[in-house]
Design an enzyme around this catalytic site. Structure first.
Site, PDB file in Angstrom:
ATOM      1  N   GLU A  41       0.952  -1.122  -0.108  1.00 29.74           N
ATOM      2  CA  GLU A  41      -0.244   0.009  -0.170  1.00 29.74           C
ATOM      3  C   GLU A  41       0.915   1.238   0.148  1.00 29.74           C
ATOM      4  OE1 GLU A  41      -3.074   0.018  -0.710  1.00 29.74           O
ATOM      5  OE2 GLU A  41      -3.631  -1.844  -0.553  1.00 29.74           O
ATOM      6  N   TYR A 124      -5.979   7.045   3.347  1.00 27.98           N
ATOM      7  CA  TYR A 124      -6.322   5.734   2.430  1.00 27.98           C
ATOM      8  C   TYR A 124      -5.704   4.676   2.994  1.00 27.98           C
ATOM      9  CZ  TYR A 124      -5.156   2.640  -0.932  1.00 27.98           C
ATOM     10  OH  TYR A 124      -5.282   1.311  -1.456  1.00 27.98           O
ATOM     11  N   ASP A 142      -9.521   5.611  -2.875  1.00 25.51           N
ATOM     12  CA  ASP A 142      -8.107   6.224  -3.505  1.00 25.51           C
ATOM     13  C   ASP A 142      -8.741   6.953  -4.519  1.00 25.51           C
ATOM     14  OD1 ASP A 142      -9.118   4.354  -5.059  1.00 25.51           O
ATOM     15  OD2 ASP A 142      -7.225   3.448  -5.767  1.00 25.51           O
TER      16      ASP A 142
END
Length: 297
Positions: A41, A124, A142
């Site tokens: 991520e 996020y 996102d």
DNA sequence: AATTCGGGGAC
DNA sequence: GTCCCAGAATT
């Protein structure tokens, strides 16, 4: 067809589409632990999947747990980061690994509030980890999700500037009831935005959605503030990137003069760039005045 | 809310 | 050349 595999309505349609078209990305495979998902991520922040893949594979192998990365130097982490861009992400990741090793029993927290306190983990990424690593029902927003919601729900071609509050509320309303369904839905929403409902040339001809407000309105053009595109060629930003590339390739400390740059031959720019890199902790200076990646001298 | 933080590939 | 990319931190 049932609630978990698909069915009618946007969530079901996307879930079916995802089952048929979702990519087999390594960090999505069953058994991938939360630490490796965290790595993916952070790497994927503003960086396309294709560029992350090979680097993630190496990281996942080299640093299987936070404590493994924590015991490496920041310089080693920056080397492995390569040219993914925004190298401060690598620095924060290294710092994050230390915190996880020391304060969280070498594990990744599962609750959003705790995740948000970690360096490099924002609105996020915290929710992406909670959702994809721990299967929680939290909105994950996102750029892909923002764009899909802007089009299908609001009838706009472009989401415009982000507003974390509004964005999270928008998506929270769309989430299916159960943890597993919500988690899958978020993955599908992101993938759909990445592969079909794309920014430049959306493949509306093969869109699986029965209803889309943007389509219903005749695909109105985006009206809003223009995004300011900043220069890169010739800027200090580019200069910093080139200097980092030289230091990553070097075996040890490098003298200032050897960092002279054929691409600008501008010592003032070189020194400005070096100053910023020092301030950010991306490089260090040896007692003799040479430059090196942090911890590598 | 606006800026700054890399880099590469598609167009 | 411009635009885009699984954003975060700072101002």
């Amino acid at each position: 067809m049932n609630a978990s595999t698909g069915g009618h309505g946007p969530a079901g349609e996307l879930s079916d589409w995802y089952a048929a078209h979702g990519r087999d990305l390594p960090w999505r495979r069953a058994g991938t632990d939360a630490w490796r998902i965290l790595l993916s991520e952070v790497m994927l922040q503003q960086t396309p999947v294709a560029r992350v893949l090979p680097v993630w594979e190496r990281w996942a192998r080299r640093w299987p747990a936070p404590s493994d990365m924590a015991s490496a130097t920041a310089g080693e982490v920056l080397r492995e980061w390569g040219s993914l861009g925004y190298p401060r992400r690598a620095l924060r990741l290294h710092e994050c690994a230390g915190i996880l090793a020391r304060e969280h029993d070498d594990t990744v927290p599962g609750d959003v509030e705790t995740l948000l306190r970690l360096p490099g983990i924002g609105a996020y990424t915290a929710r992406a980890i909670a959702c994809f690593a721990y299967g929680q029902r939290v909105p994950v927003v996102d750029i892909n999700v923002r764009r899909v919601v802007a089009r299908t729900v609001h009838g706009r071609g472009d989401p415009g500037p982000p507003s974390t509050r509004r964005d999270l509320e928008d998506v929270a309303e769309l989430l299916p009831a159960g943890d597993a369904d919500a988690s899958r839905f978020s993955a599908a929403l992101m993938e759909f935005g990445a592969l079909t409902c794309t920014a430049r040339a959306p493949a509306c001809g093969t869109c699986p959605l029965t209803e889309c407000r943007w389509r219903a309105l005749g695909f109105p053009a985006y009206e809003g503030p223009k995004r300011t595109t900043q220069k890169f060629e010739g800027t200090d930003r580019q200069a910093r990137g080139r200097l980092m590339a030289v230091l990553r390739a070097a075996q040890g400390p490098v003298a200032r003069e050897r960092l002279d740059v054929a691409w600008t031959r501008d010592p003032a720019q070189r020194d400005r760039a070096l100053g910023t890199l020092l301030t950010d902790g991306l490089i260090e200076q040896t007692p003799s005045g040479e430059f090196a990646l942090p911890g590598e001298h």
